[in-house]
Design a protein around this motif. Structure first.
Motif, PDB file in Angstrom:
ATOM      1  N   ASP A   1       0.662   4.404   2.566  1.00 61.38           N
ATOM      2  CA  ASP A   1      -0.553   4.968   2.291  1.00 61.38           C
ATOM      3  C   ASP A   1       0.330   5.748   3.549  1.00 61.38           C
ATOM      4  O   ASP A   1      -0.601   5.043   4.406  1.00 61.38           O
ATOM      5  CB  ASP A   1      -1.303   4.718   2.290  1.00 61.38           C
ATOM      6  CG  ASP A   1      -2.496   6.366   2.256  1.00 61.38           C
ATOM      7  OD1 ASP A   1      -1.757   7.443   2.216  1.00 61.38           O
ATOM      8  OD2 ASP A   1      -3.284   6.785   1.193  1.00 61.38           O
TER       9      ASP A   1
ATOM     10  N   TYR B   1      -3.051  -5.227  -4.319  1.00 59.31           N
ATOM     11  CA  TYR B   1      -3.440  -3.675  -3.847  1.00 59.31           C
ATOM     12  C   TYR B   1      -4.468  -3.928  -3.637  1.00 59.31           C
ATOM     13  O   TYR B   1      -5.525  -4.475  -4.053  1.00 59.31           O
ATOM     14  CB  TYR B   1      -3.002  -2.876  -5.520  1.00 59.31           C
ATOM     15  CG  TYR B   1      -4.193  -3.149  -6.876  1.00 59.31           C
ATOM     16  CD1 TYR B   1      -5.449  -2.539  -6.357  1.00 59.31           C
ATOM     17  CD2 TYR B   1      -3.585  -4.096  -7.583  1.00 59.31           C
ATOM     18  CE1 TYR B   1      -6.266  -2.646  -7.694  1.00 59.31           C
ATOM     19  CE2 TYR B   1      -5.356  -4.465  -8.729  1.00 59.31           C
ATOM     20  CZ  TYR B   1      -6.214  -3.361  -8.257  1.00 59.31           C
ATOM     21  OH  TYR B   1      -7.243  -4.049  -9.098  1.00 59.31           O
TER      22      TYR B   1
ATOM     23  N   VAL C   1      -1.525  -0.645   0.561  1.00 59.28           N
ATOM     24  CA  VAL C   1      -1.844   0.024  -0.950  1.00 59.28           C
ATOM     25  C   VAL C   1      -1.638  -1.046  -2.209  1.00 59.28           C
ATOM     26  O   VAL C   1      -1.937  -1.499  -2.450  1.00 59.28           O
ATOM     27  CB  VAL C   1      -1.937   1.268  -1.274  1.00 59.28           C
ATOM     28  CG1 VAL C   1      -2.419   2.338   0.316  1.00 59.28           C
ATOM     29  CG2 VAL C   1      -0.658   2.349  -1.166  1.00 59.28           C
TER      30      VAL C   1
ATOM     31  N   GLY D   1      -6.443   2.042  -2.061  1.00 54.90           N
ATOM     32  CA  GLY D   1      -5.243   2.896  -2.766  1.00 54.90           C
ATOM     33  C   GLY D   1      -5.863   4.324  -3.789  1.00 54.90           C
ATOM     34  O   GLY D   1      -6.099   3.877  -4.993  1.00 54.90           O
TER      35      GLY D   1
END
Length: 200
Positions: free
Chosen positions: A144, A30, A151, A34
């Motif tokens: 996103d 990730y 993200v 984010g």
């Protein structure tokens, strides 16, 4: 006691699906930028590739992702969704760069989000990990929509999708396993206060 033919076939399909996905490698990574607490809605990216595929495999994959997103409190939205969902099924082995990271749940629970104002010395930093993914990799990416940046990536490798009902079982199990890595529910969803005091 005799098993009915239908029950026997169902049991055989379930077991063969387990064997087909037993060697699967499930991973995710990730982005520290984010803003996972803000996301509420999603939509699939349209265009070419599997995401726009109207074949049975594409439809089953989309349906499995919809089911999981709904379970985690996300709503489908055509107008300005928070997240865009992209997925693709790769054939053959492929080199892939992932990242060594803390569990995403811990990161989200700490409420951290890095942006351009985050001082360099306070940034988490990414530790790249090079992997070889075995034949048959399903990759799901969440983007996103506001920043147009990926993200979250989740992927299952080494999953062969056979034709027929067994293939559907393998796809749904793979999507479920991938989203088990994304244990992020929309804010307030679990305690029934989603949307109270927040704006989309």
């Amino acid at each position: 006691m005799k098993l009915s033919v239908t029950l026997w076939l169902s049991l055989a399909l379930a077991l063969s699906g387990c064997f087909a996905s037993r060697e699967a490698r499930i991973e995710s990574d990730y982005s520290y930028s984010g803003n996972f607490r803000r996301y509420r809605t999603y939509e699939f990216v349209t265009g070419s590739g599997l995401s726009a595929d109207t074949s049975k495999v594409g439809e089953i994959t989309r349906d499995a992702i919809r089911t999981r997103m709904k379970i985690q409190g996300y709503r489908a939205a055509r107008n300005r969704p928070d997240l865009l969902v992209i997925f693709r099924l790769f054939e053959g082995d492929m080199a892939f760069r992932g990242y060594e990271q803390d569990d995403i749940t811990r990161w989200v629970n700490n409420g951290q989000v890095e942006d351009e104002d985050t001082p360099k010395e306070e940034r988490k930093g990414y530790q790249p990990v090079r992997m070889i993914l075995a034949e048959g990799t399903l990759l799901i990416t969440l983007v996103d929509n506001r920043t147009n940046r990926a993200v979250w990536n989740g992927y299952a490798s080494g999953v062969t999708v056979p034709p027929g009902p067994q293939g559907e079982v393998v796809i749904r199990r793979s999507v479920r396993s991938i989203f088990d890595q994304y244990r992020v529910f929309t804010e307030g969803y679990l305690n029934g206060t989603e949307g109270q005091g927040t704006q989309n």
